[in-house]
Scaffold this active site. Sequence first.
Site, short mmCIF file in Angstrom:
data_model
loop_
_atom_site.label_atom_id
_atom_site.label_comp_id
_atom_site.label_asym_id
_atom_site.label_seq_id
_atom_site.Cartn_x
_atom_site.Cartn_y
_atom_site.Cartn_z
N ASN A 39 -2.45 -24.83 52.81
CA ASN A 39 -2.37 -24.33 54.18
C ASN A 39 -3.44 -25.04 55.00
OD1 ASN A 39 -1.69 -22.68 56.41
ND2 ASN A 39 -3.33 -21.25 55.87
N GLY A 91 -13.04 -25.25 47.52
CA GLY A 91 -14.09 -24.32 47.96
C GLY A 91 -15.46 -24.94 48.02
N GLU A 92 -15.73 -25.88 47.14
CA GLU A 92 -17.11 -26.37 47.02
C GLU A 92 -17.31 -27.80 47.51
OE1 GLU A 92 -18.98 -24.43 43.25
OE2 GLU A 92 -16.82 -24.30 43.06
N THR A 118 -12.14 -17.04 50.89
CA THR A 118 -11.63 -18.38 50.64
C THR A 118 -10.25 -18.62 51.23
OG1 THR A 118 -10.88 -17.46 48.56
CG2 THR A 118 -12.91 -18.71 48.50
N GLN A 156 -12.21 -23.84 55.09
CA GLN A 156 -13.03 -23.84 53.89
C GLN A 156 -13.99 -25.03 53.91
OE1 GLN A 156 -13.76 -21.44 51.97
NE2 GLN A 156 -12.90 -22.07 50.04
N LYS A 200 -4.72 -24.90 57.88
CA LYS A 200 -5.68 -24.17 58.72
C LYS A 200 -6.81 -23.57 57.87
CE LYS A 200 -5.92 -20.91 62.51
NZ LYS A 200 -5.17 -20.10 63.47
N THR A 201 -6.44 -22.82 56.83
CA THR A 201 -7.51 -22.21 56.02
C THR A 201 -8.21 -23.26 55.17
OG1 THR A 201 -5.77 -21.50 54.49
CG2 THR A 201 -6.68 -19.82 55.96
#
Length: 701
Positions: A594, A667-668, A462, A601, A596-597
Amino acid sequence: MNRKDGTAKVTGTATYGAEHQIAGLVHGYLITANIASGKIVSINTETALKSPGVIKIITHENRPSIAEPTNNFMDSKIYEARLPLSDNQIHYGGQIIGLVVAETFEQARHAAHLVEVEYSSQPPDIDPEQVEFSDAPSMFGEDMTFKKGEFETGDLSDAMDQADIHITATYTTATELQAPMEPHAIIAHWEGNNALTVYEPSQWVVGSQQTYAELFDLSKEQVRIITPFIGGGFGSKAFPWSHAILCVAVARELQRPLKVVLSRRQMTANAGHRSQTEQTLSIGVKNDGTLLAIDHLAKSFTSPVDVFTEPCTGITPAMYRADNLRTRQELAVFNVGVPTFMRAPGENPGLWALESAMDELAWALDIDPVELRLKNETHQHQQKNLPFSAKAFSECLRVGVKEFGWFQEPRQVRSMSRDGQQIGWGMSASTFPALRGMATVTVRLLADGSAEVLTSANDMGTGCYTIVAGTASEILQLPVEQIQVKIGDSSLPNGGMAGGSQMTATLVPAVMSACQEVLKQAQKSTAIEALEYLKTSGQEAIEGTASSSPGEEGQKWAFQSWGAHFCEVSVDEEIARLRVKRWLSVMNVGRVMNPKTAASQVRGAIIMGIGHALMENCDFDPYLGLPTVYDLATYHYATHADVPRIEVIFVGEPDYNFNPAGVRGLGEIGITGVSAAIANAVYHATGKRIRDLPMTPDKLM
Ligand code: MOS
C-alpha cells in the site's frame, strides 16, 4: 488506502494497554533505585504502609515467587534475565526495587516516595575508557552465529599493502532511547490462580503468552494477551520487562486486577535503549575506486544483568564487494539497564560508520560517491555466500540521482551557499535484511457480505490493519470497508512477531491462503459468488484457515532490502545551526502493499534517523551513573520543525523468491544511512567531517 485504524486513533476510540476498564482495578507504582551500583542496606516501608489507600508494598524482602523461563528467542524471552527483586543488589540507576499497590495511582505514587532506602554504593562503570572489552558472545545460539558480527575472508594485511589509498576512522553514536509515544504499561487480571489476562503493548503476543505461562507455571492456554493497539514499540515492546513480570506476580498474590504504568523517567532505565557504540573502519582501495579490504570493529555496552550486543558489523559483508573482509564485535559492561533492539539494531549505527567512511573515501579518490557505490556493488552476500534475490540497489541510486538532481560535475567542498548559510548535499545507501516467520490466519465470510480476518499479529503503528484488510479485499474482491481485521489477541491464530521488519512478509502470504481457502470451500472465485452459496446453504459463515511459513528458499538466496538517501542541509556557521532542508529516499523493498502507508513507514524511519543524527542522546552522569535525561523535554528527538518535506520513491520488482506475495517489509530500512547522509552533506557544506553523533551545535563550531 488510508490507514484502517486511523480514525479510531485520532478520535481516541483506539484502546491502548493501560486504557482497558477493568472493575475493581488497583494501581501499582514502582520504587526505583537512585544509585547505579551497590546494594540496599535497609528498606523501611513502615510510614509508606500507613499512607492512605495503600494495600501492599513489595520489596526484595517479601518478593513473590516467579519461575525462571526458558528465555531464548525461540520459546520464551524476557528482556532482563535477572528476575525482578531477586536480591538486594543494585546494578543500574533506576532499577526496580519495589512496588507500592494502592487504591488510586496518586496514593501509590505518594506512598512510593515515603519508602526509606539506605544504600551502600560504589562508583558505577559508565566510562568507556575505564571498562574492559571482550569478544561479544553470540546472542542467538550457535546456529545463528552470523548475527554475532564476526567474519573473516581473504588476507587483510596483504590487501591493505596493495591498496593505493586507505583510510582509518572511528565513528561513535550516543545511547538512544526507543521513546515510544505510548509509555510502557500493563494491566494484569487473574481469575483465580489459573487464568491470567494481560493487557499490555506487545510486538509478539504469542511469545508473551508463552513467557508468562512459564513465569507463572501455567499452560499457554491459561494465559491471554490482549493488545489491539500499540503506540510505537521500536523493539522495546517485544518481550516482558521486569515491571510487567512484577505486576503479574503481585496481582496474583492480591487476586485483584493491577495496573502499572511507567513514568518517562522510569522508562529510561527499565524499558530498553540502544547502546552507545564506537566503530573503527579501515578501508583499502585502488585508485580507480575498487575496494580491496574492509576491516570493521564495533564496540558496544551491555548491562550487568543481561547480554545484548549492538550488532553493527553484521551488515558489512552484505553491503559492498571486497575480497578481504574482517568484522568483529566487542562488548563491555556498564551499570545501565538492559540495552535491546531499537529500529534497525546494528544496521543503523553500522551504516552510520560504513556510509560515512565511503564518503570520506570518495573525497580522497575524487570520485562521485554514487559512482563509488555503483562500482563496488556486490550481488552476493559475502558471508552467507548466496546471491541476492530481486536486488535493485543500483536502480535506487540512479533514480535518486535523477530525481534529486545530483551533481553533474565533480563536487567541491563549501561551494554552495544561500542567504548567508552554507548548503551541502549528501547521500548514503540504506539496507536491511528481509525476514519472514510462520503465521496462521483464519478468514470468515459472513452472510451479511462482510469478512473477518483473525490472527494474533499486531499493529504497532506500522499499518498492519491496513495491509491485511487490503490483501483480503483484493483476493475476496470485497470492498475494503467490508473487511474487519481482528488482531492483537493471543487467543487468535498465531500471527507471528512484529520485529525485524517481518510482519508483512510473514502475514500477507497466510492472509492470501486463508482467503483462497474460503473461496475454495464455496467453489467460487469471488466472495460475491460465495455469498450466494452461503445464502442457499443456510450456513452462518464460510471459514478458511491457512498457515504460511518459509521453505528452503533461504538456502538459495539472500533476501535483503535496499535504498538510497539524498539530502540537502543548511548550516548557519555563525550560530552553528544545522537544518535538514530537503530529502529524497528511493527504496527497493519487493512488492509495495500500500503505497501510502509504506511511504509513511519510510518517512517515520527517516524522521527517527534525523533525531539519531542531530539530537538523540541519553547521557549518564559520570559520577552517579544516573541518566541525565528523563522525559520528552530532556530527551530531544526530531519534531515537525526539524523535518523537511520527505519524498519517497519505490523501485524494483516483487521478490517472489521470498514469498508468494513478493513483499519484503520496510519497518526498519528507512532509518539506516540517514545519519551518514546528513554528515556527508555537512562535510560538503562546511568541510567539517563529523564522526560523533549526535551532531549537536558544539560539534559544528
Ligand atoms: Mo524491531 S528493533 O525488530 O522492533
